[in-house]
Design a protein around this motif. Structure first.
Motif, PDB file in Angstrom:
ATOM      1  N   LEU B  24      42.193  51.977  47.384  1.00  0.00           N
ATOM      2  CA  LEU B  24      41.245  53.225  47.613  1.00  0.00           C
ATOM      3  C   LEU B  24      41.305  53.587  49.037  1.00  0.00           C
ATOM      4  O   LEU B  24      41.527  54.762  49.382  1.00  0.00           O
ATOM      5  N   ILE B  27      44.801  55.140  50.069  1.00  0.00           N
ATOM      6  CA  ILE B  27      44.764  56.505  49.632  1.00  0.00           C
ATOM      7  C   ILE B  27      43.989  57.462  50.500  1.00  0.00           C
ATOM      8  O   ILE B  27      44.541  58.643  50.970  1.00  0.00           O
ATOM      9  N   ILE B  28      42.883  57.192  50.762  1.00  0.00           N
ATOM     10  CA  ILE B  28      42.048  57.985  51.173  1.00  0.00           C
ATOM     11  C   ILE B  28      42.378  58.215  52.729  1.00  0.00           C
ATOM     12  O   ILE B  28      42.454  59.436  53.246  1.00  0.00           O
ATOM     13  N   ILE B  57      37.455  63.072  47.415  1.00  0.00           N
ATOM     14  CA  ILE B  57      38.615  62.437  46.866  1.00  0.00           C
ATOM     15  C   ILE B  57      38.461  61.098  46.190  1.00  0.00           C
ATOM     16  O   ILE B  57      39.099  60.813  45.049  1.00  0.00           O
ATOM     17  N   SER B  58      37.436  60.442  46.676  1.00  0.00           N
ATOM     18  CA  SER B  58      37.035  59.188  46.133  1.00  0.00           C
ATOM     19  C   SER B  58      36.638  59.342  44.430  1.00  0.00           C
ATOM     20  O   SER B  58      36.942  58.610  43.703  1.00  0.00           O
ATOM     21  N   SER B  60      37.650  61.626  42.704  1.00  0.00           N
ATOM     22  CA  SER B  60      38.846  62.054  41.554  1.00  0.00           C
ATOM     23  C   SER B  60      39.531  60.762  41.405  1.00  0.00           C
ATOM     24  O   SER B  60      40.212  60.718  40.641  1.00  0.00           O
ATOM     25  N   LEU B  61      39.410  59.772  42.439  1.00  0.00           N
ATOM     26  CA  LEU B  61      40.031  58.693  42.212  1.00  0.00           C
ATOM     27  C   LEU B  61      39.354  57.408  41.234  1.00  0.00           C
ATOM     28  O   LEU B  61      39.868  56.527  40.714  1.00  0.00           O
ATOM     29  N   SER B  62      37.908  57.997  41.013  1.00  0.00           N
ATOM     30  CA  SER B  62      37.278  56.945  40.035  1.00  0.00           C
ATOM     31  C   SER B  62      37.725  56.477  38.965  1.00  0.00           C
ATOM     32  O   SER B  62      37.714  55.388  38.485  1.00  0.00           O
ATOM     33  N   SER B  63      38.569  57.543  38.163  1.00  0.00           N
ATOM     34  CA  SER B  63      38.875  57.437  36.759  1.00  0.00           C
ATOM     35  C   SER B  63      40.202  56.029  36.819  1.00  0.00           C
ATOM     36  O   SER B  63      40.449  55.830  36.139  1.00  0.00           O
ATOM     37  N   PHE B  64      40.701  56.152  37.973  1.00  0.00           N
ATOM     38  CA  PHE B  64      41.893  55.204  38.294  1.00  0.00           C
ATOM     39  C   PHE B  64      41.485  53.973  38.745  1.00  0.00           C
ATOM     40  O   PHE B  64      42.268  52.935  38.551  1.00  0.00           O
ATOM     41  N   LEU B  65      40.644  53.902  39.640  1.00  0.00           N
ATOM     42  CA  LEU B  65      40.445  52.636  40.171  1.00  0.00           C
ATOM     43  C   LEU B  65      39.195  51.724  39.644  1.00  0.00           C
ATOM     44  O   LEU B  65      39.393  50.578  39.542  1.00  0.00           O
ATOM     45  N   ASP B 151      29.053  60.014  43.915  1.00  0.00           N
ATOM     46  CA  ASP B 151      30.251  59.099  43.646  1.00  0.00           C
ATOM     47  C   ASP B 151      30.010  58.148  43.012  1.00  0.00           C
ATOM     48  O   ASP B 151      30.690  57.613  41.833  1.00  0.00           O
TER      49      ASP B 151
END
Lengths: 302, 267
Positions: B24, B27-28, B57-58, B60-65, B151
């Motif tokens: 996370l 990427i951020i 951005i975090s 949008s990454l929720s569904s992956f991490l 978030d």
């Protein structure tokens, strides 16, 4: 429920679809005893133990443990119960010590209890190694330590000697006897019948979900209705003994005869032999090994 | 408290959790530095705006991490059989699920706090290189706190989704796969349904993704450039998003609790 009873199940059954895993089980385990729970694979031992721990809900019947109804007082009963069900299960990424810290948090005991228990089960030197690197015997010993962590009144142990080396088995036997001496009740499920015979006061044999027999090991193995006779001329002795009115049969095992007759008639058998000029070199109540007894009552040996 | 202490101990010791948080942050960090080098977007990552950008951005990454942690957590309890370790000592199954979810959500919150710290550091460095010229709104701090909570709320949905799948299928792989796959499937379905129009468009407007995207977008809209956000004037309002996500979370939690409550533990 009598105060002398640690576990009582009444009409306990568990059905999975069409399979009746446990069928109308009436079990009685006395406080302070070591109770053996034996049976062939698939007999329903694990399902019964899972029901005793509230992991599996009975289809019918009731369970009383430590004087309380399990269904109504599950948390209180389990707070006084230590368990090791089937293979020990711990978090593979944690060390042996950290796994016990998890258990200590769950049962609400201070972490200071961990070190003495690691000593007791001989894992002190490897406590910081990851659980996944442990041998089967080490995993088993950690499982026993976890079961003892809450200083329980009742221990449910499934195959506690599994994976242990001969020295470990002897230590386990001593540990179980020590726990009994401390007044704890130990309920063991095992396939190692020799071990069950050595440590258990009473046993229940389970087959196809039903209890085939339940009682004291000594009583069951002595049978109460067989007498061993060793005599110089077994052929003549067989004829003579068969003629006795209280004898229902005679089996010959080498130079030994197993007489199917009440044990209290052993003197009468001896007298009849002596009157015929046959002198027994040995005459005593017949004692079976638990293994043989198990095979006899379950029919597994046929 | 015993259950929570045990869960938090396990969470602290799990390398998988550290790796997910590291990914996370990586990427951020990379995205913020990349945006910082784009003169048209650079003002979005200057301190303090960068905090909002990082949180968007975090989200949008929720569904992956987060499904990786939650699916793993739930499924492995059955895979390893450690659910017996817990339930044979703490038999309250509702407490067990809630404790696990609290532990995972605390991890999510820690991850997002680290994102805030990282974006602050990057923003301050970028400010030092090119001083910020935009006026800083007086309520930016409140917006940042709200976006942080949004978030966490978004994260709760994906945590519950993966935890439910891991529990129902008694598998970590199923939990992770379903958690991540659902996010991807939603994006695809939203595109198809929107193109189909009519009732399908209405369905697409009420898929979780509509609310999950709208919440951080709406909160940060006044403070981030429109090219940075998925600007969509028809997206749900903040309140509609909170209610929408809440309903989905409630359904997932109810299903999970029902399954755990009724199930015989044979693992």
């Amino acid at each position: 429920m009598s105060a002398d009873l640690a576990i009582v199940t009444t009409g306990l059954s568990k059905r999975y679809g069409r399979v009746l895993a446990v069928d109308n089980l009436d079990l009685q385990v006395l406080r302070g005893e070591i109770f053996g729970f034996v049976g062939p694979n698939g007999a329903g031992k694990s399902t019964t133990m899972r029901m005793l721990l509230g992991l599996v809900r009975p289809t019918t019947g009731s369970i009383q443990m430590l004087g309380m109804t399990l269904q109504a007082h599950l948390e209180a009963v389990l707070a006084r119960t230590g368990s090791l069900i089937e293979s020990p299960t711990f978090y593979p990424y944690l060390s042996g010590r950290d796994n016990l810290r998890v258990v200590a948090d769950l049962v609400g005991v201070p972490a200071s209890r961990i070190a003495p228990l690691l000593d007791l089960v001989d894992l002190s030197g490897v406590e910081r190694r990851k659980y996944k690197t442990y041998s089967l015997g080490m995993k088993q010993r950690l499982g026993v330590a976890a079961a003892l962590l809450g200083d329980p009144d009742l221990l449910l142990l499934d195959e506690p000697a599994n994976g242990l080396d001969p020295a470990g088995i002897v230590e386990m036997r001593d540990l179980l006897r020590r726990l009994k001496a401390e007044g704890k009740t130990v309920f063991i499920s095992s396939h190692v019948l020799h071990e069950i015979e050595q440590v258990c006061d009473r046993i229940a044999i389970l087959q196809k979900g039903r209890i085939v027999v339940q009682g004291s090991v000594q009583q069951l193995l002595s049978g109460g209705s067989r007498v061993d006779v060793r005599v110089a001329s077994p052929e003549r002795a067989v004829e003579l003994i068969r003629a006795l009115p209280f004898v229902t049969g005679v089996e010959r095992e080498g130079d030994r005869l197993v007489v199917l007759a009440p044990v209290d008639r052993a003197a009468a058998v001896n007298q009849a032999l002596a009157e015929a000029g046959l002198f027994a070199s040995e005459i005593r109540p017949h004692e079976e090994s638990l293994e043989q007894y198990f095979l006899d009552v379950t029919g597994e040996g046929r | 408290m015993g259950l929570l202490a045990a869960d938090l101990l396990r969470m602290r010791k799990r390398w998988m959790v550290r790796i997910v948080l590291l990914i996370l942050l990586l990427i951020i960090g990379l995205v913020l530095v990349g945006i910082g080098h784009n003169s048209a977007e650079a003002s979005n990552v200057d301190y303090p705006f960068g905090i909002l950008a990082a949180l968007v951005i975090s989200a949008s990454l929720s569904s992956f991490l987060w499904p990786v942690i939650a699916g793993n957590w739930a499924g492995n309890e059955y895979g390893w059989g450690t659910i017996r370790l817990t339930l044979a000592r703490k038999p309250n199954r509702i407490e067990m699920v809630l404790s696990a979810l609290i532990s995972i959500m605390l991890t999510v919150a820690v991850g997002l706090l680290l994102v805030v710290v990282l974006s602050t550091v990057i923003g301050v460095i970028l400010n030092a290189i090119t001083p910020v010229t935009r006026p800083i709104p007086s309520d930016l701090g409140i917006v940042a706190v709200k976006t942080f909570l949004a978030d966490c709320y978004n994260g709760l949905f994906f945590v519950l989704l993966a935890y439910a799948a891991g529990t129902i299928f008694q598998s970590a792989a199923a939990g992770i796969g379903f958690g991540i796959g659902f996010g991807v499937a939603q994006t695809v379905l939203t595109g198809i349904f929107t193109a189909l129009g009519g009732i399908w468009h209405t369905v697409a407007d009420h898929l979780p993704e509509a609310y999950l995207t709208a919440l951080p977008d709406r909160l940060t809209a006044p403070d981030l450039s429109t090219t940075f956000r998925a600007a969509n004037p028809s997206e749900p309002s903040i309140m509609a998003s909170i209610v929408g996500i809440g309903i989905y979370c409630a359904v997932l939690l109810a299903v999970t609790l029902a399954v755990v409550w009724r199930r015989d533990v044979t693992a």
